[in-house]
Structure formats: C-alpha cells, structure tokens
Scaffold this motif. Sequence first.
Motif, mmCIF file in Angstrom:
data_model
loop_
_atom_site.group_PDB
_atom_site.id
_atom_site.type_symbol
_atom_site.label_atom_id
_atom_site.label_comp_id
_atom_site.label_asym_id
_atom_site.label_seq_id
_atom_site.Cartn_x
_atom_site.Cartn_y
_atom_site.Cartn_z
ATOM 1 N N LEU A 14 70.074 27.154 71.572
ATOM 2 C CA LEU A 14 69.702 28.205 72.518
ATOM 3 C C LEU A 14 68.779 29.227 71.858
ATOM 4 C CD1 LEU A 14 73.098 28.828 74.374
ATOM 5 C CD2 LEU A 14 71.033 27.744 75.298
ATOM 6 N N THR A 15 69.020 29.507 70.571
ATOM 7 C CA THR A 15 68.148 30.437 69.837
ATOM 8 C C THR A 15 66.741 29.873 69.718
ATOM 9 O OG1 THR A 15 70.009 31.359 68.580
ATOM 10 C CG2 THR A 15 67.814 31.622 67.636
ATOM 11 N N ALA A 16 66.655 28.583 69.427
ATOM 12 C CA ALA A 16 65.344 27.937 69.341
ATOM 13 C C ALA A 16 64.641 27.958 70.703
ATOM 14 C CB ALA A 16 65.503 26.492 68.856
ATOM 15 N N THR A 17 65.425 27.818 71.760
ATOM 16 C CA THR A 17 64.862 27.836 73.117
ATOM 17 C C THR A 17 64.265 29.189 73.459
ATOM 18 O OG1 THR A 17 66.577 26.255 73.792
ATOM 19 C CG2 THR A 17 65.391 27.409 75.558
ATOM 20 N N LEU A 18 64.902 30.251 72.977
ATOM 21 C CA LEU A 18 64.445 31.612 73.293
ATOM 22 C C LEU A 18 63.385 32.131 72.322
ATOM 23 C CD1 LEU A 18 67.884 33.299 74.141
ATOM 24 C CD2 LEU A 18 66.235 32.280 75.718
ATOM 25 N N GLU A 19 63.067 31.345 71.300
ATOM 26 C CA GLU A 19 62.152 31.793 70.240
ATOM 27 C C GLU A 19 60.810 32.257 70.796
ATOM 28 O OE1 GLU A 19 61.159 32.729 66.390
ATOM 29 O OE2 GLU A 19 62.992 31.585 66.798
ATOM 30 N N THR A 20 60.314 31.582 71.804
ATOM 31 C CA THR A 20 58.983 31.921 72.334
ATOM 32 C C THR A 20 59.033 32.976 73.440
ATOM 33 O OG1 THR A 20 59.114 30.105 73.937
ATOM 34 C CG2 THR A 20 58.128 29.608 71.793
ATOM 35 N N LYS A 21 60.218 33.385 73.838
ATOM 36 C CA LYS A 21 60.360 34.378 74.917
ATOM 37 C C LYS A 21 60.293 35.773 74.300
ATOM 38 C CE LYS A 21 61.116 30.773 77.424
ATOM 39 N NZ LYS A 21 60.050 30.216 78.271
ATOM 40 N N LYS A 22 59.373 36.581 74.769
ATOM 41 C CA LYS A 22 59.098 37.858 74.111
ATOM 42 C C LYS A 22 59.668 39.074 74.848
ATOM 43 C CE LYS A 22 56.982 35.651 70.931
ATOM 44 N NZ LYS A 22 57.683 35.445 69.638
ATOM 45 N N THR A 23 60.276 38.865 76.001
ATOM 46 C CA THR A 23 60.872 39.998 76.717
ATOM 47 C C THR A 23 62.322 39.673 77.045
ATOM 48 O OG1 THR A 23 60.358 39.243 78.968
ATOM 49 C CG2 THR A 23 58.633 40.465 77.789
ATOM 50 N N TRP A 24 63.111 40.748 77.257
ATOM 51 C CA TRP A 24 64.509 40.540 77.634
ATOM 52 C C TRP A 24 64.587 39.795 78.961
ATOM 53 C CZ3 TRP A 24 67.328 41.042 73.658
ATOM 54 C CH2 TRP A 24 67.234 42.127 72.777
ATOM 55 N N GLY A 25 63.712 40.139 79.871
ATOM 56 C CA GLY A 25 63.732 39.504 81.183
ATOM 57 C C GLY A 25 63.470 38.016 81.102
ATOM 58 N N ASP A 26 62.486 37.605 80.266
ATOM 59 C CA ASP A 26 62.183 36.178 80.113
ATOM 60 C C ASP A 26 63.350 35.432 79.477
ATOM 61 O OD1 ASP A 26 59.713 36.468 81.232
ATOM 62 O OD2 ASP A 26 58.628 36.605 79.327
ATOM 63 N N LYS A 27 63.982 36.069 78.503
ATOM 64 C CA LYS A 27 65.126 35.422 77.849
ATOM 65 C C LYS A 27 66.270 35.239 78.839
ATOM 66 C CE LYS A 27 64.238 36.693 73.065
ATOM 67 N NZ LYS A 27 64.821 37.066 71.772
ATOM 68 N N ALA A 28 66.573 36.297 79.592
ATOM 69 C CA ALA A 28 67.664 36.208 80.568
ATOM 70 C C ALA A 28 67.345 35.167 81.632
ATOM 71 C CB ALA A 28 67.898 37.570 81.212
ATOM 72 N N ALA A 29 66.099 35.135 82.101
ATOM 73 C CA ALA A 29 65.705 34.171 83.130
ATOM 74 C C ALA A 29 65.896 32.744 82.629
ATOM 75 C CB ALA A 29 64.255 34.403 83.539
ATOM 76 N N THR A 30 65.543 32.492 81.366
ATOM 77 C CA THR A 30 65.701 31.154 80.778
ATOM 78 C C THR A 30 67.171 30.760 80.721
ATOM 79 O OG1 THR A 30 63.704 31.454 79.433
ATOM 80 C CG2 THR A 30 65.259 29.753 78.733
ATOM 81 N N LEU A 31 68.015 31.687 80.252
ATOM 82 C CA LEU A 31 69.456 31.393 80.163
ATOM 83 C C LEU A 31 70.055 31.159 81.543
ATOM 84 C CD1 LEU A 31 70.503 34.041 77.477
ATOM 85 C CD2 LEU A 31 70.387 31.557 77.153
ATOM 86 N N LEU A 32 69.674 31.980 82.510
ATOM 87 C CA LEU A 32 70.229 31.858 83.857
ATOM 88 C C LEU A 32 69.796 30.559 84.524
ATOM 89 C CD1 LEU A 32 69.713 35.561 84.954
ATOM 90 C CD2 LEU A 32 71.926 34.403 84.753
ATOM 91 N N GLU A 33 68.562 30.161 84.283
ATOM 92 C CA GLU A 33 68.077 28.907 84.856
ATOM 93 C C GLU A 33 68.845 27.725 84.287
ATOM 94 O OE1 GLU A 33 63.875 26.392 85.336
ATOM 95 O OE2 GLU A 33 63.883 28.394 84.440
ATOM 96 N N LEU A 34 69.077 27.727 82.996
ATOM 97 C CA LEU A 34 69.841 26.649 82.375
ATOM 98 C C LEU A 34 71.297 26.681 82.822
ATOM 99 C CD1 LEU A 34 68.404 26.867 78.742
ATOM 100 C CD2 LEU A 34 68.021 25.017 80.386
ATOM 101 N N LEU A 35 71.842 27.887 82.937
ATOM 102 C CA LEU A 35 73.259 28.050 83.287
ATOM 103 C C LEU A 35 73.543 27.559 84.704
ATOM 104 C CD1 LEU A 35 76.061 29.086 82.540
ATOM 105 C CD2 LEU A 35 75.318 31.380 83.187
ATOM 106 N N ALA A 36 72.533 27.590 85.566
ATOM 107 C CA ALA A 36 72.744 27.183 86.958
ATOM 108 C C ALA A 36 73.239 25.744 87.053
ATOM 109 C CB ALA A 36 71.442 27.350 87.743
ATOM 110 N N GLY A 37 72.924 24.926 86.067
ATOM 111 C CA GLY A 37 73.360 23.530 86.104
ATOM 112 C C GLY A 37 74.558 23.235 85.236
ATOM 113 N N VAL A 38 75.204 24.291 84.715
ATOM 114 C CA VAL A 38 76.345 24.098 83.806
ATOM 115 C C VAL A 38 77.653 24.226 84.572
ATOM 116 C CG1 VAL A 38 77.567 25.045 81.813
ATOM 117 C CG2 VAL A 38 75.070 24.911 81.809
#
Length: 492
Positions: free
Chosen positions: A144-168
């Motif tokens: 997950l840390t590697a996934t967020l490495e390229t995300k430069k804002t809190w909003g982008d990081k949260a959006a990435t986690l939430l999108e992945l979490l939707a299928g968990v």
Amino acid sequence: MTEPLTTDVEIAKQADCAMPEDLWSRAAREVIGRATIGYLQGNKVTPLELLHGPGHQRRLMDSGTQAMQAVQKAAGWQVRGSTTPVTERVREIWDLTDAYRAMVLAKLEAVPAVAVTQDTISDVLAWRENETGEDRAFRIYTCLTATLETKKTWGDKAATLLELLAGVAGLDASGYFDSMLAEILRAPKGLAEVLGSEEVPGDQVDLFLNLVDGSLSANKAPKEPATAKAIYELLGRAKVGMVETRMALMGHAVRIVRGNDKLTNKTVSDEVAYVVKLRERLSRNGDLVGGSETQDALERRLSRSISDQSIDLMMADTNSVAERVLRGVQLHGKIFGDVPRGYLETYVSELMGQEQVEARLLPENQTALENLTLLGKLHAALIASDIAERTRERLAIQTERAQTELIAKAKILETFESGKGSIGERLSTLLTLIGGNAFSRGENALSAQNTVRAMMKQPSFFDAYLADVADKTERAKRLRDLEKKLAEAQVV
C-alpha cells in the motif's frame, strides 16, 4: 476510542518500544506522528508509510535536524518522571531505528513490494504459505505504501485507498486500509482535503459524531471533495469496523469541544442547549470520551454562557420575576457543573429575595388564570429540582403564598363555583387546571379539589352538566370523560 486525546507523555509511555517490531503498534505510530509532525505534514506522509517505505525513511534521515529532533522529543516524553537520562533513551531509540531500517530492507529484499490495483488486490491480501500474521501485515502495508508513493496530496492518497477498499470484503482485510486512512484524517490538512470543513464549529462536531455513529447517508455528503461521499458511504454501511478512522474523527470532535470558540452562532440559550446535548452524544457506555478533561471543557463552556454578562440575554423575552425564576430553575435541571449550577441557584434566590418582589413577581399583561398556571409551574419545578434544600423550600413556600394571595384576590375559585357560563364548561376548565398542576401542591390544590366537590353537590348538577346532550351514548361518553378528569385531578 480515546487514544488520540492522550498527551504526548502518556502516549509515549505506552509506546516504550524495546524491539524493532514494537514500532508497528498503534501507540508507537501515534508517537512517530507527533514527534515527526513537521516532516510528515510537509511531505504528505503518514507514520505507516514512513514505517514501510525505505525511501521515506532515507529522506527523513537526509532532512537535516528533523530526525534528530524527533528522536529527542520521543526520548524526552518517554523518560519524563523517571530516573533514566534522556541521552540514554536517545541512544536506545537510534539503535532501535537502525535495527528497524535494516529489518525493513531485508524483508523487502526477500519479498519486494508491488503496487496494489484492482487486478492485484486479491493476491496482495491473500495469505501466503507459512506466513505469520505479522509478516502478512508488513507485506500488505509495504504494498500500500508503494501504491501511494506517487500520490502527492492527502486527497489523492485517500481516494486511492477508498477506491481499492470498495472491493474489499471482511473486517480483517479492511483493517489495513482503515489504519492508513485514519492517519491521513488525523492531519488537519488531510481532514480538510478528504472531508471538507464546516464554518460553524458545532456543525463540524455534529458531522464528526454522525460519521462515527454511521448515521449519515452518502446523499448527505458535499459534492466537493469527492472523497467525502465515499467516507459517508463507508461509515454508514455498518456501525462497526473502520475503528481507527472513527477514532480519528472522534479525536477531532473532542479537540473542538475543548477549544474556546463558540460552538454555535445562535443565542446564548441555544449555545447552552447544544452543550447539554453534546455531553450526551459524547458519552459512550456511561463514560465521557476524553474523561475529566472533556467534562471540564464542557463545564467551562456553560460557565461562560451562564454568567452576569449573559444571563440577561437568556431572560430577554421574560416579563416578570416568576418567568425568570422558572426559566432559571428549569435550566438548573438540565445543565451540569458546580459553577454554572451554583450561579443559577444564587440568581433565582436573589431574584426572589428582592425588596417588594411581589409587585414584580407576575406579568401584568396576563389573565389571573395565566398567572395562576405560571405560579403552579414554578412551584412544581421548584419542588422537583435538586437546588439546595433550604433554598428550594424557601422559594417553594414563597411561590405557594403568592398563589394563595392571587386566588383570593381574583376570587378564582368563587368564579368557578358560581360564575358565568355553563357549569360543565367551568368544571371542565377547573379539572384541567388541577390535573395540569396549575395549583401548587398542598392547600391550594386541596381548595381547588374541594371546589369541584362543592360544584358537583349543587342541586340538579348532572341535569345541568348533561343538558345539551340528548343522545344516550353521548351522555354516557361525557360521564366517562368526567370520571377520567376527576381521577386525574385526584378528586375521587
């Protein structure tokens, strides 16, 4: 759900790490977040990312004095009140972090991190053969840390986690996303980027508490930021789970409550009512979130709202001493805290202790029956209150005496017994007043009850009472209604 509300020293004592793996604990992550706050906030990095990203660790070490200052802070917090020298704990923490960095590099060399996508998430979350729970957690967090490495804002990081979490599916798997999302939300800027903000502090508190309780549907979310809708939906889907995210929101709510800004933009009375209600909302299984510090903050708010400077605003729409005393007694029963409650006791006592108070006791623009009812309400409120016993008894006696004088002066009972209008209407009105405690308990209520009995003993009472009803069924219904009212007024 109170960990983020602990002091730096308290949380550091809980995170007295001795082994590299101890840095993964929730308390240790909280200490890391506080000690390295400048670096983490400036680079949009969470403690979990720092712990699972060698690149983040290297950049912190290369950032000049920030790493050294963070270690000194943590060491100082941990040895506070002990005999251990700060320098000794600083050395131990440096040894611990060096060992931890070496451990991370070795683990990643054996199992490299891969970016998580919708296509790879099932494989990343799956258990591997002979894998311990600790190893699995480390592997998932590094991915997950590697996934967020390229995300430069809190909003982008949260959006990435939430999108992945939707299928968990399942609390176990979602827990990893919960921890990372909570750390984003703990940052004030992260909170604003992910959830937005309300202008009025109390509205912000209500939002946090509603999200914690899972009582907001996604259609209540603002259009911007877009991540807000996903958070609303996530927390509203179930009342359990996402514990760390709920904890982060609760922490923000309590910090606002402990601040000094008014919670509402409304009247003093509205502010008081909001604080009283807020205490109930912040109670969990009988305990107040944040304990005595939160209780003290709520009491301070009430003390500021109920004072010499504000009491006149709360009484602005009253026209008499009796109305002000009644409001003061009612408010005394709703609020909490020795200072504001003591102030109200003194206030109502001094109002009733004024010279020639009888002349200002009742409003001049009301009828005798309206004033009778006002004094009855005041008497009932006084005897039911937990105002100091001697004060309560004195004010109740004073109120009862004033009502007795009003009854005699206005000839209220005589008017009911032999006044104008039908006896049915007069009796019904009197019974309603008695049943509604318009007459103070004791002699006044007894006199009213005796008046009812005298009216019913008058010749041809029942013929007069039923004179306008010819139908037998309706006559029987009226008599049943009379029996009910007599019972409510304790006449029979």
